[in-house]
Design an enzyme around this catalytic site. Structure first.
Site, PDB file in Angstrom:
ATOM      1  N   LYS A  11       0.822  -1.216   0.000  1.00  0.00           N
ATOM      2  CA  LYS A  11       0.000   0.000   0.000  1.00  0.00           C
ATOM      3  C   LYS A  11       0.859   1.272   0.000  1.00  0.00           C
ATOM      4  O   LYS A  11       2.061   1.222   0.273  1.00  0.00           O
ATOM      5  CB  LYS A  11      -0.937  -0.034   1.210  1.00  0.00           C
ATOM      6  N   TYR A  51     -12.622  -2.061  -3.301  1.00  0.00           N
ATOM      7  CA  TYR A  51     -13.062  -2.094  -1.905  1.00  0.00           C
ATOM      8  C   TYR A  51     -14.578  -1.918  -1.777  1.00  0.00           C
ATOM      9  O   TYR A  51     -15.059  -1.530  -0.719  1.00  0.00           O
ATOM     10  CB  TYR A  51     -12.319  -1.031  -1.096  1.00  0.00           C
ATOM     11  N   PHE A  59     -15.171   4.148   7.295  1.00  0.00           N
ATOM     12  CA  PHE A  59     -13.823   4.478   6.833  1.00  0.00           C
ATOM     13  C   PHE A  59     -13.666   4.405   5.321  1.00  0.00           C
ATOM     14  O   PHE A  59     -12.564   4.576   4.805  1.00  0.00           O
ATOM     15  CB  PHE A  59     -12.798   3.569   7.513  1.00  0.00           C
ATOM     16  N   ARG A  87      -2.357 -14.700   4.730  1.00  0.00           N
ATOM     17  CA  ARG A  87      -3.050 -13.958   5.795  1.00  0.00           C
ATOM     18  C   ARG A  87      -2.294 -14.111   7.124  1.00  0.00           C
ATOM     19  O   ARG A  87      -2.213 -13.170   7.903  1.00  0.00           O
ATOM     20  CB  ARG A  87      -4.501 -14.425   5.953  1.00  0.00           C
ATOM     21  N   THR A  93      -5.501  -7.108  10.779  1.00  0.00           N
ATOM     22  CA  THR A  93      -5.788  -5.828  10.113  1.00  0.00           C
ATOM     23  C   THR A  93      -5.206  -4.667  10.907  1.00  0.00           C
ATOM     24  O   THR A  93      -4.596  -3.752  10.342  1.00  0.00           O
ATOM     25  CB  THR A  93      -7.318  -5.649   9.962  1.00  0.00           C
ATOM     26  N   ARG A 104       2.506  -6.774   8.881  1.00  0.00           N
ATOM     27  CA  ARG A 104       1.829  -5.585   9.417  1.00  0.00           C
ATOM     28  C   ARG A 104       2.448  -5.134  10.736  1.00  0.00           C
ATOM     29  O   ARG A 104       2.552  -3.929  10.988  1.00  0.00           O
ATOM     30  CB  ARG A 104       0.328  -5.858   9.541  1.00  0.00           C
ATOM     31  N   ASN A 114      -2.076   0.112   6.762  1.00  0.00           N
ATOM     32  CA  ASN A 114      -1.568  -1.151   7.307  1.00  0.00           C
ATOM     33  C   ASN A 114      -0.695  -1.945   6.334  1.00  0.00           C
ATOM     34  O   ASN A 114      -0.664  -3.170   6.367  1.00  0.00           O
ATOM     35  CB  ASN A 114      -2.722  -1.984   7.885  1.00  0.00           C
ATOM     36  N   HIS A 117      -2.204  -5.518   1.535  1.00  0.00           N
ATOM     37  CA  HIS A 117      -3.474  -6.224   1.375  1.00  0.00           C
ATOM     38  C   HIS A 117      -3.178  -7.695   1.141  1.00  0.00           C
ATOM     39  O   HIS A 117      -2.173  -8.032   0.519  1.00  0.00           O
ATOM     40  CB  HIS A 117      -4.231  -5.668   0.158  1.00  0.00           C
ATOM     41  N   GLU A 128      -9.425 -10.774  -7.564  1.00  0.00           N
ATOM     42  CA  GLU A 128      -8.531  -9.637  -7.357  1.00  0.00           C
ATOM     43  C   GLU A 128      -7.324  -9.714  -8.289  1.00  0.00           C
ATOM     44  O   GLU A 128      -6.899  -8.701  -8.855  1.00  0.00           O
ATOM     45  CB  GLU A 128      -8.102  -9.584  -5.891  1.00  0.00           C
TER      46      GLU A 128
HETATM   47  P1  DAT Z   1      -8.027  -6.682   5.734  1.00  0.00           P
HETATM   48  O1  DAT Z   1      -7.233  -5.714   4.909  1.00  0.00           O
HETATM   49  O2  DAT Z   1      -7.241  -7.228   6.897  1.00  0.00           O
HETATM   50  O3  DAT Z   1      -8.673  -7.774   4.917  1.00  0.00           O
HETATM   51  P2  DAT Z   1     -10.671  -5.483   5.914  1.00  0.00           P
HETATM   52  O4  DAT Z   1     -10.990  -6.223   4.664  1.00  0.00           O
HETATM   53  O5  DAT Z   1     -11.594  -5.618   7.067  1.00  0.00           O
HETATM   54  O6  DAT Z   1      -9.200  -5.839   6.435  1.00  0.00           O
HETATM   55  O7  DAT Z   1     -10.557  -3.915   5.604  1.00  0.00           O
HETATM   56  C1  DAT Z   1      -9.961  -3.475   4.407  1.00  0.00           C
HETATM   57  C2  DAT Z   1      -9.098  -2.281   4.732  1.00  0.00           C
HETATM   58  O8  DAT Z   1      -9.897  -1.212   5.227  1.00  0.00           O
HETATM   59  C3  DAT Z   1      -8.060  -2.517   5.817  1.00  0.00           C
HETATM   60  O9  DAT Z   1      -6.896  -3.147   5.327  1.00  0.00           O
HETATM   61  C4  DAT Z   1      -7.798  -1.124   6.305  1.00  0.00           C
HETATM   62  C5  DAT Z   1      -9.170  -0.485   6.232  1.00  0.00           C
HETATM   63  N1  DAT Z   1      -9.859  -0.614   7.515  1.00  0.00           N
HETATM   64  C6  DAT Z   1     -10.457  -1.729   8.015  1.00  0.00           C
HETATM   65  N2  DAT Z   1     -10.972  -1.512   9.234  1.00  0.00           N
HETATM   66  C7  DAT Z   1     -10.704  -0.205   9.520  1.00  0.00           C
HETATM   67  C8  DAT Z   1     -10.952   0.651  10.625  1.00  0.00           C
HETATM   68  N3  DAT Z   1     -11.611   0.212  11.712  1.00  0.00           N
HETATM   69  N4  DAT Z   1     -10.525   1.928  10.552  1.00  0.00           N
HETATM   70  C9  DAT Z   1      -9.874   2.391   9.470  1.00  0.00           C
HETATM   71  N5  DAT Z   1      -9.586   1.644   8.382  1.00  0.00           N
HETATM   72  C10 DAT Z   1      -9.998   0.362   8.417  1.00  0.00           C
HETATM   73 MG    MG Z   2     -10.129  -7.717   3.489  1.00  0.00          MG
END
Ligand code: DAT
Ligand code: MG
Length: 149
Positions: A11, A51, A59, A87, A93, A104, A114, A117, A128
């Site tokens: 990222k 996304y 967010f 993962r 996350t 991470r 973070n 992805h 994807e």
């Molecule tokens: P991951 O990337 O671990 O699969 P996710 O699919 O739940 O997590 O969310 C996608 C992205 O969105 C994540 O990498 C960062 C952002 N994100 C997720 N939860 C968040 C939060 N509580 N506050 C801010 N950004 C968030």
């Molecule tokens: Mg995800």
């Protein structure tokens, strides 16, 4: 089926901090092959589609803004049980909850910035990967350009 491929993005924050090399080293040290890779900048519409599952989340706008704020590296990674294995390598996350040694934990700035992805299912890994690469751009271990998830 646990899948032999997963999809990753390095990222903007991690690219900006010059963590591409260290992150790729963690990935290859963990036994993943890089089957496809390129550096790109996401357009807003692309980030919104990628996304899309999160579009009702509070967010979402800041996520799209962050993901379009600078170049990223997109890649397809090959390994047995790739989705689950990757993962585990990237960690939770929220980097504060990520295990020590995970990508991470090492390279993320915050839950929103973070570092990387990783696909969360075999089906999403295929979708994807094919969002960013044509089949002829994905090189399997056997050298075949045909991708079979
Ligand atoms: P991951 O990337 O671990 O699969 P996710 O699919 O739940 O997590 O969310 C996608 C992205 O969105 C994540 O990498 C960062 C952002 N994100 C997720 N939860 C968040 C939060 N509580 N506050 C801010 N950004 C968030
Ligand atoms: Mg995800």
């Amino acid at each position: 089926d646990s899948g032999n491929f997963t999809f990753t993005m390095i990222k903007p924050g991690a690219v900006n901090n010059e963590y591409i090399g260290p992150i790729l080293a963690k990935i290859t040290d963990a036994g993943f092959r890089i089957a496809a890779m390129k550096m790109i900048k996401l357009r807003t519409a692309q980030a919104e589609v990628f996304y899309g599952i999160h579009k009702e989340r509070p967010f979402f706008r800041s996520l799209v803004e962050f993901m379009t704020s600078g170049p990223i590296v997109v890649a397809v990674l090959e390994k047995e049980n790739a989705v689950q294995s990757y993962r585990e390598l990237i960690g939770s996350t929220n980097p504060e909850e990520a295990k020590s040694g995970t990508i991470r934990k090492l390279f993320a700035e915050s839950v929103s910035k973070n570092a990387v992805h990783g696909s969360d299912s075999v089906e999403n890994a295929a979708n994807e990967a094919l969002f960013f690469f044509s089949r002829s751009e994905i090189f399997t271990e056997s050298g075949e350009v045909k991708l079979q998830f």
